[in-house]
Design an enzyme around this catalytic site. Structure first.
Site, PDB file in Angstrom:
ATOM      1  N   LYS A 279     103.206  -0.091 -60.967  1.00  0.00           N
ATOM      2  CA  LYS A 279     102.732  -1.252 -61.712  1.00  0.00           C
ATOM      3  C   LYS A 279     102.430  -0.801 -63.141  1.00  0.00           C
ATOM      4  O   LYS A 279     101.550   0.015 -63.368  1.00  0.00           O
ATOM      5  CB  LYS A 279     101.470  -1.818 -61.064  1.00  0.00           C
ATOM      6  CG  LYS A 279     101.692  -2.449 -59.698  1.00  0.00           C
ATOM      7  CD  LYS A 279     100.382  -2.978 -59.130  1.00  0.00           C
ATOM      8  CE  LYS A 279     100.578  -3.565 -57.732  1.00  0.00           C
ATOM      9  NZ  LYS A 279     101.322  -4.830 -57.750  1.00  0.00           N
ATOM     10  N   ASP A 290      93.464  -5.342 -52.926  1.00  0.00           N
ATOM     11  CA  ASP A 290      94.629  -5.586 -52.079  1.00  0.00           C
ATOM     12  C   ASP A 290      94.307  -5.359 -50.603  1.00  0.00           C
ATOM     13  O   ASP A 290      95.197  -5.363 -49.767  1.00  0.00           O
ATOM     14  CB  ASP A 290      95.793  -4.687 -52.511  1.00  0.00           C
ATOM     15  CG  ASP A 290      97.141  -5.386 -52.434  1.00  0.00           C
ATOM     16  OD1 ASP A 290      97.158  -6.598 -52.160  1.00  0.00           O
ATOM     17  OD2 ASP A 290      98.161  -4.723 -52.643  1.00  0.00           O
ATOM     18  N   ARG A 354     103.765  -5.810 -46.615  1.00  0.00           N
ATOM     19  CA  ARG A 354     104.553  -6.228 -45.447  1.00  0.00           C
ATOM     20  C   ARG A 354     104.955  -5.012 -44.615  1.00  0.00           C
ATOM     21  O   ARG A 354     105.114  -5.109 -43.396  1.00  0.00           O
ATOM     22  CB  ARG A 354     105.768  -7.026 -45.907  1.00  0.00           C
ATOM     23  CG  ARG A 354     106.783  -6.245 -46.720  1.00  0.00           C
ATOM     24  CD  ARG A 354     107.762  -7.135 -47.487  1.00  0.00           C
ATOM     25  NE  ARG A 354     107.127  -7.799 -48.619  1.00  0.00           N
ATOM     26  CZ  ARG A 354     107.755  -8.606 -49.446  1.00  0.00           C
ATOM     27  NH1 ARG A 354     109.058  -8.854 -49.288  1.00  0.00           N
ATOM     28  NH2 ARG A 354     107.119  -9.181 -50.449  1.00  0.00           N
TER      29      ARG A 354
END
Length: 519
Positions: A279, A290, A354
């Site tokens: 990032k 997160d 995920r």
């Protein structure tokens, strides 16, 4: 005693009780004080008198010096209009929060909240109380490191026109708020204070001698064998002991015959650098948040342990992993075979959430096959697209086919609207499955594309298809012999602002749907 910072909640039927050093009134109109209880009539005169000299009355929080109450502090916090198409019960929470903060500014340490009663909003009183408790939350690091700043208030009186009703309301608020405190503590604390091993310490201590069973997995070899996608994300962080991942399973089984089984998988990325797809441009700040999905799972179990609903079994998983960057980090183009035997090509290492949930969801799927009336959920601060699509205050829920037949998403949305914990409903479409279908014969599934989710069409919907495909849940759709209801919750928007304090969403809505009916 737990150092939660939660003020003592005291039921009260007398607004002139001298133990309280301020009275906070939340309503849309002074006229609403009439006919509710003679005890409140005394408040009308000073409020109406002040109205004559201040045209801003009813538009902002007002503090009135009056001898009607022993403390002399009367704080009127208006909700504003409640009858327009777009008004909802959150106006009560907002007014409660503003009112209590004004009381604290005035020096109150044990104020009295006059809960509103509004026929149009049956949960207005509880929502107001929860709004107040959100405002007086003290972050964990402050409680531990600067104890003189805690608590913001030591006691909170809660007025209602019926002692039984207010006592029940306090029990409810205590159970929900203790869960939200755990959610905020884990989700909001910095990446060292709540690195994975310290989450283990917090959770283990919280559930010691309770009805919640805790099982912790920390072995990198086990991760590689049983949860290979999670293992890939953990590979770099595992070289640093204080950052090494944890998979924390929680289990609760209420009294009586089990009628419902829930499986909750929470994304717990303790810090997200983006990994090799780092990032850049200043967007890494705030990435300790997160882990709010896993934090919600932990908070839900705290509420379970407090309220002890009957006839329900809940299995939760906190996937606590740091997405670090370094010589051992996983990279795009790797092909990893998931627990379900699906060959996954990594497309972007910043789509790590995920990855850490997929194999754990597969494990829960394996348990759900033999469970009574199962429902599966993933809960995650997963995509920037969720905020782009729905704004910063809404959880998003989307169902697979079996969950749609149960009307899970719509029911959650309806309950969330009642309790001021709102959801928007999205739909998983065929394009989402096509998006994640492997692009070559090398892989079965593509984890992600190379663009940010916020710049990708259907950026918050398609990850649910990845989770279904990589976990093997696609073998349990409406066309299967054993369909399994599954819903994905993206809470990137609702989990709270940064800088700021996490909201604890969507714990209240989930508790209202699955816990409160079983008390």
């Amino acid at each position: 005693m737990e150092n939660t910072g939660l003020p003592e909640l005291i039921p009260c039927l007398d607004v002139k009780d001298p133990q309280f050093d301020g009275v906070v009134v939340v309503t849309d109109s002074v006229a609403k004080l009439s006919g509710v209880n003679d005890n409140l009539e005394c408040l009308k005169a000073p409020l109406e008198s002040y109205h004559q000299v201040d045209l801003s009355f009813g538009k902002e929080v007002t503090l009135i010096d009056t001898d009607v109450v022993p403390s002399r502090r009367l704080i009127f916090s208006p909700t504003g209009p409640l009858n327009r198409d777009y008004d909802d019960v959150r106006r009560f929470a907002d007014a409660g929060s503003k009112g209590i903060l004004r009381a604290i500014q005035a020096g109150c340490k044990h104020p009295l909240l006059v809960r509103p009663i509004d026929d149009s909003f049956p949960k207005a009183g509880s929502v107001t109380t929860l709004g107040v408790l959100q405002a007086v939350y003290v972050p964990l690091e402050i409680r531990e490191d600067v104890p003189d700043k805690c608590p913001k208030i030591s006691k909170l009186g809660v007025w209602c026109n019926d002692l039984k009703r207010v006592t029940q309301g306090i029990d409810l608020a205590n159970g929900l708020e203790r869960g939200r405190i755990a959610t905020r503590d884990i989700g909001g604390s910095d990446p060292e204070r709540m690195a994975a091993p310290r989450v283990e310490e917090y959770v283990t201590a919280m559930f010691r001698n309770t009805s919640v069973k805790v099982t912790v997995h920390a072995d990198a070899g086990q991760f590689k064998q049983e949860y290979p996608l999670l293992s890939a994300v953990n590979r770099c962080a595992s070289k640093v002991d204080r950052h090494c991942g944890r998979l924390i399973f929680l289990e609760y089984e209420g009294e009586g015959k089990v009628e419902k089984t829930l499986f909750l998988v929470g994304k717990g990325i303790t810090y997200d650098t983006g990994g090799a797809d780092i990032k850049a441009g200043g967007v890494m700040a705030g990435m300790h948040r997160d882990k709010c999905g896993a934090a919600t799972v932990a908070g839900f179990f705290k509420t379970l342990s407090e309220m002890k609903p009957k006839g329900i079994k809940v299995v939760g998983a906190l996937c606590m992993v740091r997405n670090s960057v370094g010589s051992e980090c996983y990279v795009a183009d790797e092909i990893i075979t998931s627990r379900a035997g699906v060959r996954v090509r990594v497309g972007n290492t910043d789509a790590e959430g995920r990855m850490v949930m997929a194999d754990v969801l597969c494990h829960c799927k394996e348990m759900a096959v033999d469970a009574i009336n199962p429902e599966l959920f993933t809960i995650a601060t997963l995509t920037g697209h969720a905020i782009r699509a729905m704004g910063p205050k809404y959880s998003i829920i989307m169902d697979n086919g079996p969950a749609r037949q149960l009307n899970t998403a719509r029911n959650m949305q309806e309950i969330g609207d009642i309790w001021g914990d709102p959801f928007e409903v999205s739909t998983i479409r065929r394009e989402d499955f096509e998006f994640h279908t492997g692009k070559s014969e090398y892989e079965d599934v593509l984890q992600c594309n190379n663009a940010p989710s916020s710049a990708t069409a259907r950026g918050h919907q398609s990850p649910s298809a990845f989770l279904i495909m990589s976990s093997g849940l696609d073998k349990h759709g409406i066309d299967s012999k054993q369909p399994l209801p599954y819903s994905h919750l993206d809470i990137a928007g609702s989990s709270g602002p940064f800088p700021g304090v996490p909201t604890g969403s969507p714990l209240v809505a989930m508790a209202a749907k699955y816990i409160l009916p079983r008390l």
